[in-house]
Write a protein that holds these residues in place. Structure first.
Motif, PDB file in Angstrom:
ATOM      1  N   LEU A 226       0.824  -1.210   0.000  1.00 60.88           N
ATOM      2  CA  LEU A 226       0.000   0.000   0.000  1.00 60.88           C
ATOM      3  C   LEU A 226       0.858   1.260   0.000  1.00 60.88           C
ATOM      4  O   LEU A 226       0.533   2.244  -0.669  1.00 60.88           O
ATOM      5  CB  LEU A 226      -0.920   0.008   1.232  1.00 60.88           C
ATOM      6  CG  LEU A 226      -2.229  -0.774   1.133  1.00 60.88           C
ATOM      7  CD1 LEU A 226      -2.865  -0.894   2.502  1.00 60.88           C
ATOM      8  CD2 LEU A 226      -3.188  -0.104   0.156  1.00 60.88           C
ATOM      9  N   ASP A 227       1.955   1.241   0.750  1.00 55.54           N
ATOM     10  CA  ASP A 227       2.828   2.415   0.772  1.00 55.54           C
ATOM     11  C   ASP A 227       3.392   2.682  -0.614  1.00 55.54           C
ATOM     12  O   ASP A 227       3.467   3.820  -1.069  1.00 55.54           O
ATOM     13  CB  ASP A 227       3.963   2.203   1.774  1.00 55.54           C
ATOM     14  CG  ASP A 227       4.880   3.410   1.853  1.00 55.54           C
ATOM     15  OD1 ASP A 227       4.394   4.492   2.260  1.00 55.54           O
ATOM     16  OD2 ASP A 227       6.070   3.284   1.486  1.00 55.54           O
ATOM     17  N   ARG A 228       3.783   1.636  -1.294  1.00 51.70           N
ATOM     18  CA  ARG A 228       4.291   1.768  -2.666  1.00 51.70           C
ATOM     19  C   ARG A 228       3.203   2.329  -3.592  1.00 51.70           C
ATOM     20  O   ARG A 228       3.454   3.215  -4.413  1.00 51.70           O
ATOM     21  CB  ARG A 228       4.748   0.392  -3.131  1.00 51.70           C
ATOM     22  CG  ARG A 228       5.164   0.274  -4.590  1.00 51.70           C
ATOM     23  CD  ARG A 228       5.383  -1.207  -4.900  1.00 51.70           C
ATOM     24  NE  ARG A 228       5.745  -1.435  -6.294  1.00 51.70           N
ATOM     25  CZ  ARG A 228       6.968  -1.457  -6.763  1.00 51.70           C
ATOM     26  NH1 ARG A 228       7.993  -1.237  -5.942  1.00 51.70           N
ATOM     27  NH2 ARG A 228       7.217  -1.691  -8.038  1.00 51.70           N
ATOM     28  N   LEU A 229       1.985   1.797  -3.440  1.00 54.48           N
ATOM     29  CA  LEU A 229       0.876   2.238  -4.275  1.00 54.48           C
ATOM     30  C   LEU A 229       0.500   3.680  -3.984  1.00 54.48           C
ATOM     31  O   LEU A 229       0.217   4.468  -4.903  1.00 54.48           O
ATOM     32  CB  LEU A 229      -0.330   1.317  -4.061  1.00 54.48           C
ATOM     33  CG  LEU A 229      -1.638   1.701  -4.751  1.00 54.48           C
ATOM     34  CD1 LEU A 229      -1.469   1.772  -6.265  1.00 54.48           C
ATOM     35  CD2 LEU A 229      -2.737   0.707  -4.383  1.00 54.48           C
ATOM     36  N   ARG A 230       0.501   4.065  -2.707  1.00 55.66           N
ATOM     37  CA  ARG A 230       0.149   5.442  -2.355  1.00 55.66           C
ATOM     38  C   ARG A 230       1.115   6.437  -2.990  1.00 55.66           C
ATOM     39  O   ARG A 230       0.699   7.471  -3.527  1.00 55.66           O
ATOM     40  CB  ARG A 230       0.130   5.614  -0.834  1.00 55.66           C
ATOM     41  CG  ARG A 230      -1.051   4.952  -0.149  1.00 55.66           C
ATOM     42  CD  ARG A 230      -1.192   5.426   1.291  1.00 55.66           C
ATOM     43  NE  ARG A 230      -0.059   5.026   2.114  1.00 55.66           N
ATOM     44  CZ  ARG A 230      -0.038   3.944   2.899  1.00 55.66           C
ATOM     45  NH1 ARG A 230      -1.100   3.137   2.948  1.00 55.66           N
ATOM     46  NH2 ARG A 230       1.022   3.662   3.629  1.00 55.66           N
ATOM     47  N   ARG A 231       2.404   6.133  -2.923  1.00 53.43           N
ATOM     48  CA  ARG A 231       3.389   7.023  -3.545  1.00 53.43           C
ATOM     49  C   ARG A 231       3.146   7.141  -5.044  1.00 53.43           C
ATOM     50  O   ARG A 231       3.166   8.236  -5.615  1.00 53.43           O
ATOM     51  CB  ARG A 231       4.812   6.520  -3.271  1.00 53.43           C
ATOM     52  CG  ARG A 231       5.886   7.345  -3.970  1.00 53.43           C
ATOM     53  CD  ARG A 231       7.279   6.835  -3.648  1.00 53.43           C
ATOM     54  NE  ARG A 231       7.440   5.445  -4.005  1.00 53.43           N
ATOM     55  CZ  ARG A 231       7.686   5.028  -5.261  1.00 53.43           C
ATOM     56  NH1 ARG A 231       7.762   5.886  -6.249  1.00 53.43           N
ATOM     57  NH2 ARG A 231       7.842   3.741  -5.515  1.00 53.43           N
ATOM     58  N   ASP A 304      -1.971  -5.435  -9.889  1.00 52.61           N
ATOM     59  CA  ASP A 304      -1.478  -5.864 -11.193  1.00 52.61           C
ATOM     60  C   ASP A 304      -2.534  -5.788 -12.282  1.00 52.61           C
ATOM     61  O   ASP A 304      -2.209  -5.478 -13.434  1.00 52.61           O
ATOM     62  CB  ASP A 304      -0.957  -7.304 -11.118  1.00 52.61           C
ATOM     63  CG  ASP A 304       0.355  -7.405 -10.378  1.00 52.61           C
ATOM     64  OD1 ASP A 304       1.049  -6.376 -10.255  1.00 52.61           O
ATOM     65  OD2 ASP A 304       0.687  -8.511  -9.921  1.00 52.61           O
ATOM     66  N   ARG A 305      -3.808  -6.045 -11.947  1.00 54.19           N
ATOM     67  CA  ARG A 305      -4.773  -6.264 -13.014  1.00 54.19           C
ATOM     68  C   ARG A 305      -6.043  -5.435 -12.945  1.00 54.19           C
ATOM     69  O   ARG A 305      -6.782  -5.346 -13.918  1.00 54.19           O
ATOM     70  CB  ARG A 305      -5.159  -7.743 -13.075  1.00 54.19           C
ATOM     71  CG  ARG A 305      -4.098  -8.597 -13.733  1.00 54.19           C
ATOM     72  CD  ARG A 305      -4.536 -10.046 -13.769  1.00 54.19           C
ATOM     73  NE  ARG A 305      -4.332 -10.666 -12.471  1.00 54.19           N
ATOM     74  CZ  ARG A 305      -4.964 -11.764 -12.076  1.00 54.19           C
ATOM     75  NH1 ARG A 305      -5.860 -12.314 -12.854  1.00 54.19           N
ATOM     76  NH2 ARG A 305      -4.719 -12.292 -10.899  1.00 54.19           N
ATOM     77  N   TYR A 306      -6.350  -4.830 -11.811  1.00 54.51           N
ATOM     78  CA  TYR A 306      -7.646  -4.181 -11.659  1.00 54.51           C
ATOM     79  C   TYR A 306      -7.558  -2.652 -11.561  1.00 54.51           C
ATOM     80  O   TYR A 306      -8.409  -1.957 -12.109  1.00 54.51           O
ATOM     81  CB  TYR A 306      -8.367  -4.714 -10.417  1.00 54.51           C
ATOM     82  CG  TYR A 306      -8.864  -6.136 -10.555  1.00 54.51           C
ATOM     83  CD1 TYR A 306     -10.215  -6.406 -10.772  1.00 54.51           C
ATOM     84  CD2 TYR A 306      -7.994  -7.220 -10.473  1.00 54.51           C
ATOM     85  CE1 TYR A 306     -10.684  -7.701 -10.898  1.00 54.51           C
ATOM     86  CE2 TYR A 306      -8.449  -8.518 -10.603  1.00 54.51           C
ATOM     87  CZ  TYR A 306      -9.793  -8.757 -10.812  1.00 54.51           C
ATOM     88  OH  TYR A 306     -10.241 -10.043 -10.942  1.00 54.51           O
ATOM     89  N   PHE A 307      -6.572  -2.147 -10.848  1.00 51.85           N
ATOM     90  CA  PHE A 307      -6.509  -0.706 -10.649  1.00 51.85           C
ATOM     91  C   PHE A 307      -6.232   0.011 -11.969  1.00 51.85           C
ATOM     92  O   PHE A 307      -5.427  -0.442 -12.786  1.00 51.85           O
ATOM     93  CB  PHE A 307      -5.417  -0.353  -9.644  1.00 51.85           C
ATOM     94  CG  PHE A 307      -5.709  -0.795  -8.239  1.00 51.85           C
ATOM     95  CD1 PHE A 307      -7.009  -1.038  -7.821  1.00 51.85           C
ATOM     96  CD2 PHE A 307      -4.681  -0.965  -7.317  1.00 51.85           C
ATOM     97  CE1 PHE A 307      -7.286  -1.444  -6.521  1.00 51.85           C
ATOM     98  CE2 PHE A 307      -4.939  -1.370  -6.023  1.00 51.85           C
ATOM     99  CZ  PHE A 307      -6.240  -1.603  -5.623  1.00 51.85           C
ATOM    100  N   GLU A 316      -5.086   4.593  -9.037  1.00 53.51           N
ATOM    101  CA  GLU A 316      -6.315   4.232  -8.329  1.00 53.51           C
ATOM    102  C   GLU A 316      -5.957   3.518  -7.037  1.00 53.51           C
ATOM    103  O   GLU A 316      -5.330   2.458  -7.055  1.00 53.51           O
ATOM    104  CB  GLU A 316      -7.183   3.335  -9.216  1.00 53.51           C
ATOM    105  CG  GLU A 316      -8.547   3.037  -8.629  1.00 53.51           C
ATOM    106  CD  GLU A 316      -9.460   2.375  -9.650  1.00 53.51           C
ATOM    107  OE1 GLU A 316     -10.645   2.754  -9.727  1.00 53.51           O
ATOM    108  OE2 GLU A 316      -8.990   1.471 -10.377  1.00 53.51           O
ATOM    109  N   LEU A 317      -6.355   4.098  -5.920  1.00 58.19           N
ATOM    110  CA  LEU A 317      -6.149   3.472  -4.610  1.00 58.19           C
ATOM    111  C   LEU A 317      -7.328   2.557  -4.283  1.00 58.19           C
ATOM    112  O   LEU A 317      -8.408   2.684  -4.865  1.00 58.19           O
ATOM    113  CB  LEU A 317      -5.992   4.558  -3.539  1.00 58.19           C
ATOM    114  CG  LEU A 317      -4.727   5.417  -3.668  1.00 58.19           C
ATOM    115  CD1 LEU A 317      -4.736   6.528  -2.626  1.00 58.19           C
ATOM    116  CD2 LEU A 317      -3.467   4.560  -3.517  1.00 58.19           C
ATOM    117  N   PRO A 318      -7.153   1.616  -3.332  1.00 54.48           N
ATOM    118  CA  PRO A 318      -8.182   0.580  -3.125  1.00 54.48           C
ATOM    119  C   PRO A 318      -9.585   1.106  -2.855  1.00 54.48           C
ATOM    120  O   PRO A 318     -10.558   0.628  -3.458  1.00 54.48           O
ATOM    121  CB  PRO A 318      -7.636  -0.205  -1.928  1.00 54.48           C
ATOM    122  CG  PRO A 318      -6.160  -0.039  -2.021  1.00 54.48           C
ATOM    123  CD  PRO A 318      -5.942   1.351  -2.531  1.00 54.48           C
TER     124      PRO A 318
END
Length: 964
Positions: A226-231, A304-307, A316-318
């Motif tokens: 999540l931290d990686r995705l948020r950045r 990997d496939r949805y966001f 796109e965050l969760p």
């Protein structure tokens, strides 16, 4: 030890040098090695070859080690090591020297070169002691300064405090996890100049290696991701570098969400209509704390496939993802903000999950939200190639396909237009197979199709051979699923050991549309015509011989599946307006098809695990979930983007949906009920009864609000015949069907409401496999028993260690969870059944799929089937298959009134990796539908050894995510 050191080969104990000591050679482009001193050099696979060769020299001597045998062994081992490294590397494209040496050690052990492996291990230990001693002798005055390379190329000092804080935050609130092992392993893999992506990846890789010893590290790994995705997401939507902790997101989500919608609209990925919602109200409803509910497999799959992403960047965050899906489904509601928030809360709590196409496409410019499409292929070139084109168009936006090929004339049939003979259905199936491969749904998942053929078709025997690995490859479809559409009359002939007649459909066209008594009458009349010489293409075969071949091919290749025509039609609510000619890709959809109608079904699944406690089923919560879920599924029909007009016409006329379930095994374990028990069968009955009751009731409520579906009049619903009542119709047509008909809820009043008000949907329920959405929710898929309690699942996102957390909890409570137990679970392929110190009650509760008598699965499925207006994806597991067992099981499934079955699964030759080396995932049993000899069978089934491992769906096969 320097690379030039002479190796004595006359019996001395010289050991091999380490990989890192040889001179530079040509490198593998783009990959790098992190040395122990923190420096980074290009990755050179030839050094692995040199090190392995020296290892064999040290043990076997120069003569033996210089032989062609050793040369070939070393070459093969090097390829194995490089392959494993590439598979595990992720996005960083860097290896640590210890990782490389771990893989060399593993390769030597797996290939049973034990003496060489032992020497290699001893040498590594000796060198480790030497390094430790040297390090202790030199007091370090200051830690080395590390820098991070940002996306723009600038370097900045590593913020070690934040790096530690992110790991600590990921561990907060979780039992039995620790920051230190993650931090230690992650720091070991850092180097000066590391990129931001590699820096964020390091703690994730460190944490995921610990999952097999403590399941909660799966949550830790997800939070680090999540931290990686948020950045990545925040920086993209704002246009400047930005990062946030989980604590920050409580306030950041609301301001981020409008930026996300704007970015998506500008990128032409989000429907501009979403920008006209009250985004302030919507953003305030997002619950940042629900990000913490993900396990690593689920979040990585979404990542990997949805966001949504553009230019390679996810933005796109969760919680934005769930709200985007919810807004798309609420776009035509009157209070669309209120409904969107209602839908969001259901999805983000994991109480219910829409199917993959809905998650992919809701709220986008092409909202193709339906899961399954069923078509009937006509008997001329125009119709055949239109069917193939329709397949491509439907698959393009993530639809799974079921094709009814029965009308296509058989081999040798007359073609009037050319005065020639038909080549039969098989060549056209080959074209459909290759089309499915070509249209891969934008790289999100493979295109997938299932071909159905009725058992009286003259090409049925060639159809059975389609998945074989031998024979003329032009008459093979290695990627297409296949299924037998079996009439009751054939099963009766099998039981009576009678003859069966095969016909070409152009000479017996009405058989395709007939079932029950009408089919029997027409079929017997055609048999008389054939005997009188009035038909051109036909032949007789012993029914039992054909049945044996069906089971043999199912055993060897996993196909064709066995599905039953008559119960699908006799119990269909829509028999007044058409015929069910096939099921779908996963055998749970049973809808009418014709040349004018392509059946469409819109799927979603209740997470049963979220609706139970040790006290049992929470009926109030389940009623709320089902009511909202049915509204969401009904909305799909009107919002949907239809790629062909026949699909749109059919869906709007009949409005079918398929509400299913997942997490059945988790629910049983929460209630302490073993799968192989009367209690589990009873729970299958009662839980499905409750879902059925509330789904039908919700459809009545929708009919009162929005109107009944157009083809309602004349349906079984309109006559007050509910799914539970239609069992009587099947019993009339086939005396002796063995289905339970007890009930506990107030069906009489619901029956009157259905007749008086009508239904919004022609069909309401179907249990899909939920192969991917169950991963998102972190529960067992569908109605499946647990495959193993510890295994490695492979999918398009990589390899993931999966551990039964409830089992670990119970073993901890009894003081039994330790490294020895982990090792034992690996050794016994994820089963506790053979571990002596595990108590019998836990062995029963956590029995795996191959330890459960398959008859329990069929009995539970029969209890569910009585409540379902469509069908269910039912896999059958057999530990030691034989002809007798297969014959008994599939006849039992037929007698128990099942409409369809899905995969036959049996153990494969691959077993758990027995190594307990730190940092490795033990690769557990794959599953394929053939494994052991069937010589013991009373009804002989001959297994072709060359095909014995088949080409069927394996539970850890990354390509098998056909439906959801």
């Amino acid at each position: 030890m320097p690379a030039t050191t002479a190796l004595q080969t006359n019996g001395t104990d010289k050991v091999p040098p380490s990989i890192e000591t040889d001179a530079p050679t040509p490198t593998e482009p783009g990959y790098r090695i992190i040395r122990r001193n923190g420096s980074v050099t290009p990755f050179d696979p030839t050094k692995i070859t040199v090190a392995l060769t020296k290892a064999f020299l040290a043990v076997e001597g120069s003569v033996a080690a210089g032989s062609r045998r050793v040369h070939d062994v070393v070459k093969d081992l090097t390829e194995q090591v490089v392959s494993n490294l590439m598979r595990r590397i992720g996005e960083g494209r860097t290896f640590h020297i210890e990782d490389v040496q771990d893989q060399v050690e593993l390769a030597l052990m797996r290939s049973e070169h034990h003496k060489v492996a032992r020497a290699y291990v001893l040498y590594r230990e000796e060198r480790a002691r030497e390094r430790a001693a040297a390090k202790a002798a030199v007091a370090e005055t200051a830690a080395p300064s590390l820098h991070v390379t940002r996306a723009n190329g600038e370097k900045a000092p590593l913020d070690e405090a934040r790096f530690r804080r992110i790991i600590e935050e990921a561990c907060e609130g979780l039992e039995a996890v620790s920051t230190q092992p993650i931090l230690t392993e992650a720091l070991r893999n850092l180097y000066d100049g590391i990129t931001e992506d590699e820096l964020s990846l390091a703690p994730i890789l460190a944490s995921r290696t610990l999952v097999e010893t403590e399941p909660n590290y799966s949550f830790v790994s997800a939070r680090l991701l999540l931290d990686r995705l948020r950045r990545e997401a925040l920086s993209f939507v704002t246009g400047s570098p930005e990062q946030a902790t989980q604590a920050d997101m409580a306030g950041r989500y609301a301001s981020y969400f409008p930026e996300f919608i704007r970015t998506g609209i500008e990128a032409e990925l989000i429907d501009p209509e979403l920008g006209r919602f009250d985004l302030k109200r919507i953003g305030a409803a997002l619950k940042a704390e629900r990000d913490l509910n993900f396990q690593y497999l689920g979040l990585q799959t979404l990542y990997d496939r949805y966001f949504l992403h553009t230019r390679g960047k996810r933005f796109e965050l969760p919680q934005a993802f769930f709200m985007r899906v919810a807004m798309g489904l609420a776009a035509r509601e009157i209070d669309r903000e209120g409904r969107a928030i209602e839908f969001y809360n259901l999805l983000s709590s994991f109480d219910f999950m829409c199917s993959t196409p809905t998650l992919f496409n809701s709220g986008t410019l092409r909202p193709q939200l339906s899961s399954c499409f069923l078509t009937t292929i006509g008997d001329d070139l125009d119709a055949i190639f239109k069917g193939v084109k329709d397949n491509a168009l439907l698959a393009k936006y993530s639809g799974g396909l079921g094709n009814d090929w029965t009308p296509v004339r058989g081999l040798g049939a007359h073609i009037k237009g050319t005065n020639g003979e038909s080549q039969g259905v098989v060549p056209f199936l080959k074209v459909a197979n290759d089309t499915a491969i070509a249209v891969n749904q934008g790289g999100k998942r493979k295109g997938a199709v299932c071909a159905y053929l009725e058992t009286w078709h003259v090409d049925i025997e060639e159809f059975l051979d389609l998945r074989k690995n031998t024979g003329d490859d032009r008459r093979r479809t290695h990627d297409m699923n296949t299924a037998n559409w079996v009439p009751d009359l054939f099963m009766e002939r099998v039981e009576a050991d009678g003859e069966w007649t095969l016909f070409s459909p152009d000479e017996v066209p009405d058989l395709h549309d007939l079932y029950g008594t009408a089919f029997r009458t027409a079929y017997e009349a055609y048999e008389a015509k054939a005997a009188a010489g009035e038909l051109r293409v036909w032949r007789k075969i012993r029914a039992l011989d054909l049945w044996r071949k069906m089971l043999t091919m199912l055993f060897e290749t996993g196909h064709p599946w066995v599905t039953f025509k008559d119960p699908c039609n006799i119990r269909s609510p829509q028999g007044h307006v058409g015929v069910v000619h096939s099921s779908n890709l996963c055998t749970e959809i049973t809808l009418n098809t014709s040349k004018d109608e392509v059946a469409v079904c819109n799927l979603g699944s209740v997470n049963l695990a979220n609706h139970v406690s040790e006290k049992g089923l929470d009926l109030d919560r389940l009623a709320r979930t089902v009511g909202t879920a049915m509204r969401m599924l009904d909305n799909v029909i009107d919002i949907n983007f239809y790629t062909i007009p026949e699909a749109r016409a059919s869906n709007l006329r009949h409005r079918p949906v398929g509400l299913g379930l997942m997490g059945f095994q988790d629910a049983l374990q929460a209630m302490r009920i073993p799968y192989a028990s009367e209690g589990a069968v009873e729970f299958a009955d009662r839980s499905m009864e409750a879902i059925s009751y509330h789904a039908i009731s919700a459809s009545v409520d929708l009919a009162a609000e929005r109107g009944r579906y157009p083809s309602f009049e004349g349906s079984l619903w309109s006559k007050g015949i509910l799914p539970i009542d239609s069992i009587g119709l099947l019993e009339e047509a086939r005396p002796g069907v063995d289905m339970d008909s007890t009930s506990t809820l107030d069906w009489a009043s619901l029956r009157e409401r259905v007749k008086e008000t009508g239904m919004r949907n022609s069909n309401t329920m179907a249990i899909a496999p939920t192969a991917t959405i169950s991963n998102i929710c972190g529960v067992a898929q569908s109605i499946e028993p647990a495959y193993q309690n510890l295994f490695v699942k492979s999918n398009m996102s990589g390899d993931f260690t999966v551990v039964n957390a409830q089992l670990v909890h119970d073993l901890k409570a009894r003081g039994l969870w330790d490294e020895v137990m982990v090792s034992d679970l690996k050794y016994f392929d994820g089963s506790v059944g053979q571990i002596d110190r595990v108590p019998d009650d836990l062995k029963a509760l956590y029995a795996t799929a191959f330890e459960i008598d398959t008859a329990w699965l069929i009995e539970a499925a029969s209890r569910r089937q009585k409540w379902i207006d469509q069908a269910q994806s039912l896999n059958l597991y057999i530990a030691n298959p034989s002809g007798r067992k297969l014959d008994e099981l599939y006849r039992l499934a037929w007698r128990k009134g099942l409409k369809t079955t899905y995969y036959l699964r049996s153990r494969s030759a691959t077993h758990v990796e027995k190594s307990t080396l730190k940092g490795t995932d033990g690769k557990l049993n794959a599953v394929s539908p053939a494994s052991v000899s069937a010589a013991e069978a009373a009804t002989p089934i001959v297994v072709d050894p060359s095909a014995a491992w088949g080409n069927a769906c394996a539970i850890d096969d990354p390509d098998c995510e056909a439906c959801q």
